[in-house]
Design a protein around this motif. Sequence first.
Motif, PDB file in Angstrom:
ATOM      1  N   PRO A   1      -5.501   3.950   2.696  1.00  0.00           N
ATOM      2  CA  PRO A   1      -4.434   3.410   3.425  1.00  0.00           C
ATOM      3  C   PRO A   1      -4.961   1.948   4.059  1.00  0.00           C
ATOM      4  CG  PRO A   1      -5.281   5.042   4.678  1.00  0.00           C
ATOM      5  CD  PRO A   1      -5.811   5.322   3.496  1.00  0.00           C
ATOM      6  N   GLY A   2      -4.208   1.013   4.253  1.00  0.00           N
ATOM      7  CA  GLY A   2      -4.485  -0.304   4.957  1.00  0.00           C
ATOM      8  C   GLY A   2      -4.944  -1.301   4.125  1.00  0.00           C
ATOM      9  N   TYR A   3      -5.288  -1.053   2.925  1.00  0.00           N
ATOM     10  CA  TYR A   3      -5.456  -2.245   2.119  1.00  0.00           C
ATOM     11  C   TYR A   3      -4.432  -2.765   1.024  1.00  0.00           C
ATOM     12  CZ  TYR A   3     -10.554  -0.993   2.670  1.00  0.00           C
ATOM     13  OH  TYR A   3     -11.687  -0.639   3.032  1.00  0.00           O
ATOM     14  N   GLN A   4      -4.250  -4.068   1.220  1.00  0.00           N
ATOM     15  CA  GLN A   4      -3.248  -4.856   0.591  1.00  0.00           C
ATOM     16  C   GLN A   4      -3.867  -5.292  -0.935  1.00  0.00           C
ATOM     17  OE1 GLN A   4      -0.204  -4.741   1.744  1.00  0.00           O
ATOM     18  NE2 GLN A   4      -1.333  -3.456   3.454  1.00  0.00           N
ATOM     19  N   ILE A   5      -5.051  -5.593  -0.939  1.00  0.00           N
ATOM     20  CA  ILE A   5      -5.579  -6.363  -2.220  1.00  0.00           C
ATOM     21  C   ILE A   5      -6.673  -5.586  -2.853  1.00  0.00           C
ATOM     22  CG2 ILE A   5      -7.213  -8.395  -2.615  1.00  0.00           C
ATOM     23  CD1 ILE A   5      -4.264  -9.238  -2.019  1.00  0.00           C
ATOM     24  N   VAL A   6      -7.623  -5.080  -2.166  1.00  0.00           N
ATOM     25  CA  VAL A   6      -8.678  -4.302  -2.970  1.00  0.00           C
ATOM     26  C   VAL A   6      -8.378  -2.643  -2.937  1.00  0.00           C
ATOM     27  CG1 VAL A   6     -10.391  -5.749  -1.801  1.00  0.00           C
ATOM     28  CG2 VAL A   6      -9.842  -3.526  -0.715  1.00  0.00           C
ATOM     29  N   GLN A   7      -7.206  -2.341  -2.968  1.00  0.00           N
ATOM     30  CA  GLN A   7      -6.758  -0.982  -3.075  1.00  0.00           C
ATOM     31  C   GLN A   7      -6.864  -0.439  -4.509  1.00  0.00           C
ATOM     32  OE1 GLN A   7      -4.442  -3.428  -2.347  1.00  0.00           O
ATOM     33  NE2 GLN A   7      -2.900  -3.282  -3.986  1.00  0.00           N
TER      34      GLN A   7
ATOM     35  N   ASN B   1       0.740  -1.078   0.100  1.00  0.00           N
ATOM     36  CA  ASN B   1       0.034  -0.050   0.085  1.00  0.00           C
ATOM     37  C   ASN B   1       0.720   1.256   0.111  1.00  0.00           C
ATOM     38  OD1 ASN B   1      -1.985   2.191   1.373  1.00  0.00           O
ATOM     39  ND2 ASN B   1      -3.116   0.590   0.578  1.00  0.00           N
ATOM     40  N   ARG B   2       1.980   1.478   0.905  1.00  0.00           N
ATOM     41  CA  ARG B   2       2.743   2.657   0.825  1.00  0.00           C
ATOM     42  C   ARG B   2       3.553   2.802  -0.557  1.00  0.00           C
ATOM     43  NH1 ARG B   2       5.775   2.789   6.690  1.00  0.00           N
ATOM     44  NH2 ARG B   2       6.332   4.712   5.552  1.00  0.00           N
ATOM     45  N   THR B   3       3.862   1.563  -0.790  1.00  0.00           N
ATOM     46  CA  THR B   3       4.794   1.679  -2.269  1.00  0.00           C
ATOM     47  C   THR B   3       4.013   2.176  -3.306  1.00  0.00           C
ATOM     48  OG1 THR B   3       6.233   0.101  -1.397  1.00  0.00           O
ATOM     49  CG2 THR B   3       6.529   0.437  -3.688  1.00  0.00           C
ATOM     50  N   PHE B   4       2.682   1.652  -3.396  1.00  0.00           N
ATOM     51  CA  PHE B   4       1.729   2.146  -4.317  1.00  0.00           C
ATOM     52  C   PHE B   4       1.391   3.548  -4.316  1.00  0.00           C
ATOM     53  CE2 PHE B   4      -0.656  -2.085  -5.814  1.00  0.00           C
ATOM     54  CZ  PHE B   4       0.589  -2.699  -6.234  1.00  0.00           C
TER      55      PHE B   4
END
Length: 293
Positions: free
Chosen positions: A182-188, A68-71
């Motif tokens: 913030p906080g999402y790893q899949i549905v971002q 998430n932070r890298t995206f």
Amino acid sequence: MLDIMLPFYGREDHFRAAVTSVLQQDSDQWRLVIIDDAYPDPAPGAWARQISDPRVEYRRHEVNQGINRTFQECLDLSTATWVSVFGCDDLMQPNYVRRVAELTAQFPDAGIIHPGTDVIDADGAPARTIVDTAKAFYRPRGPRPRVLGGEELAVSITRGNWMNFPALAWHGPTVRGMGFRPGYQIVQDLALALDVCRVGRTLVLDDDVVFHYRRHRGSVSSWQAVDGTRFREERAFFLSEAETFDDEGWHRAARAARRHLSSRINAATQLLPALRAGDLHGARGLLAYAAGR
């Protein structure tokens, strides 16, 4: 015209092939920014630093930041009118940038360009999985390019997320103004698409295949599906979106979010892999999720 942002953490051979596919574009209207999320093996970064093309920039994190932070950093570092968050294991055909430019010129109100995409496996061979068959089922039919917006788009991608995120080109000023949640790893990607939809921008869906999406068991979405992490995140997301949709008066989208049927079907397909891995606890969780509990 297009900033290609490439977050990297993965196989070196896939990474090299992805970068090479950008260098081979038949249009020069692009910039490539590689963001190495502290991958343990220094070899891919050493190779990337040797690229002499002035349009290529390489950055490396001192410590791993996560997806998430890298995206989000990809959006923050972008400056072009259009931006793509490219997968480090995917491939662009030589006419990808040119086709995106053609579509953005044809549809100036677009917020998302979804060019034609096919699927390859870890070795680069054509692939077809249950997930991709489901995506094809949910993908809107009709003449291409097709423009979707408003509640129609929200219902379509909530009922079944047929988008191939790494293939998308996003309207830079729009997405930089909102960012990934913030906080999402899949549905971002789905969350960002819905946010773009809410501000009145459209999605343009094309059929001319200019992108190869790689599907393999080593991807984050694949292993998080097996252990159930993916579906816990999806359930919380869909139920939250359903409330927001109702507040907005998008009641068809709210019903689609509450049912999240395609997500539950996907969970059912992961039961056998979980059992093969001996994860009975995970299998029980997947079964409960698939049943809507």
